[in-house]
Design a protein around this motif. Structure first.
Motif, PDB file in Angstrom:
ATOM      1  N   LYS A 122      41.175  52.452  36.676  1.00  0.00           N
ATOM      2  CA  LYS A 122      42.341  52.214  35.811  1.00  0.00           C
ATOM      3  C   LYS A 122      42.848  50.785  35.987  1.00  0.00           C
ATOM      4  O   LYS A 122      43.210  50.117  35.008  1.00  0.00           O
ATOM      5  N   ALA A 123      42.871  50.303  37.223  1.00  0.00           N
ATOM      6  CA  ALA A 123      43.343  48.942  37.472  1.00  0.00           C
ATOM      7  C   ALA A 123      42.448  47.916  36.780  1.00  0.00           C
ATOM      8  O   ALA A 123      42.945  46.970  36.146  1.00  0.00           O
ATOM      9  N   ILE A 124      41.137  48.089  36.867  1.00  0.00           N
ATOM     10  CA  ILE A 124      40.230  47.150  36.203  1.00  0.00           C
ATOM     11  C   ILE A 124      40.360  47.259  34.690  1.00  0.00           C
ATOM     12  O   ILE A 124      40.308  46.246  33.980  1.00  0.00           O
ATOM     13  N   SER A 125      40.553  48.470  34.174  1.00  0.00           N
ATOM     14  CA  SER A 125      40.731  48.618  32.721  1.00  0.00           C
ATOM     15  C   SER A 125      42.001  47.914  32.263  1.00  0.00           C
ATOM     16  O   SER A 125      42.041  47.340  31.168  1.00  0.00           O
ATOM     17  N   VAL A 139      37.377  38.974  40.471  1.00  0.00           N
ATOM     18  CA  VAL A 139      37.950  39.869  41.475  1.00  0.00           C
ATOM     19  C   VAL A 139      37.137  39.735  42.753  1.00  0.00           C
ATOM     20  O   VAL A 139      35.911  39.883  42.731  1.00  0.00           O
ATOM     21  N   ALA A 140      37.810  39.451  43.861  1.00  0.00           N
ATOM     22  CA  ALA A 140      37.135  39.327  45.153  1.00  0.00           C
ATOM     23  C   ALA A 140      37.408  40.558  46.007  1.00  0.00           C
ATOM     24  O   ALA A 140      38.540  41.050  46.067  1.00  0.00           O
ATOM     25  N   ASP A 188      32.582  51.637  34.541  1.00  0.00           N
ATOM     26  CA  ASP A 188      33.417  52.773  34.153  1.00  0.00           C
ATOM     27  C   ASP A 188      34.728  52.319  33.500  1.00  0.00           C
ATOM     28  O   ASP A 188      35.291  53.026  32.665  1.00  0.00           O
ATOM     29  N   ALA A 189      35.189  51.129  33.882  1.00  0.00           N
ATOM     30  CA  ALA A 189      36.425  50.597  33.305  1.00  0.00           C
ATOM     31  C   ALA A 189      36.199  49.936  31.949  1.00  0.00           C
ATOM     32  O   ALA A 189      37.167  49.567  31.270  1.00  0.00           O
ATOM     33  N   GLY A 190      34.922  49.774  31.559  1.00  0.00           N
ATOM     34  CA  GLY A 190      34.615  49.185  30.259  1.00  0.00           C
ATOM     35  C   GLY A 190      34.188  47.733  30.312  1.00  0.00           C
ATOM     36  O   GLY A 190      34.098  47.076  29.271  1.00  0.00           O
TER      37      GLY A 190
END
Length: 218
Positions: A122-125, A139-140, A188-190
């Motif tokens: 959800k955060a990456i989406s 993103v590291a 998964d986040a798109g």
């Protein structure tokens, strides 16, 4: 004001800023900013900004024509960040529900925060939602614990002398060190057009006591 300053300088966030940031995180700021292609005039979001070392690097690059927003869930981190850099917009908020419209940032970055998010997909989406169609994200995350000898040894010391719970907490920052697992989260986040890089940066603490104290208190 003096009371507020004293409170900041005795907080865990200040310990983080004065020990872990110079030893580890400051060294990564330019690496992440390079990966995101941050340049003059851009509008940049730093998710899970902590005390703002990456946001500060971004501000130097975007200059007066751009802007930088730093978002974090921890108000103590933001208090330290705002005391160090007034030219950045500091925002309290959740990475899984970013309080920004769609497609408003040229670049979105996050440095060593994803491992601690409850819903990582959800955060990456949300990061993907807020970046412009032609923008970039970087993103590291830490590598695997077993690949970092000093922290592998420290985890064993914590397990032996403090307990299993302490060892488990030491493992948490390294939970996304498997590139395949990391890729699955982004897919998964798109996300598409992924590029996973393995980079080594030397961390340097003044001594072992400082390292252990920082990990216990920071």
């Amino acid at each position: 004001m003096q009371h507020e300053a004293d409170a900041i300088q005795h907080s865990p966030a200040w310990i983080y800023q004065t020990t872990l940031v110079p030893a580890i995180f400051a060294k990564w700021a330019s690496v992440v900013a390079d990966a995101a292609g941050i340049k003059s005039g851009q509008h940049v979001l730093d998710v899970a900004c902590g005390t703002g070392v990456l946001a500060g690097e971004a501000l130097q690059r975007v200059g007066s024509l751009g802007s930088v927003t730093g978002l974090d869930l921890n108000p103590d981190m933001l208090a330290v960040a705002s005391s160090l850099a007034a030219d950045i917009h500091w925002q309290n908020g959740n990475s899984e529900n970013l309080p920004f419209p769609d497609g408003v940032f040229d670049a979105v970055v996050s440095q060593f925060g994803l491992m601690f998010f409850g819903d990582k997909v959800k955060a990456i989406s949300e990061i993907l939602r807020t970046v412009k169609p032609d923008g970039k994200i970087a993103v590291a995350v830490h590598g695997l614990l077993n690949d970092i000898p000093v922290y592998r040894s420290l985890a064993q010391i914590f397990k032996t002398y403090i307990g299993e719970n302490a060892a488990e907490l030491m493992n948490e920052p390294f939970c996304l060190g498997d590139p395949d697992q990391l890729r699955d989260i982004f897919v998964d986040a798109g996300a598409n057009n992924l590029n996973i890089l393995k980079t080594t940066v030397l961390a340097r603490f003044p001594d072992l006591d400082t390292l252990i104290d920082a990990e216990l208190k920071g």
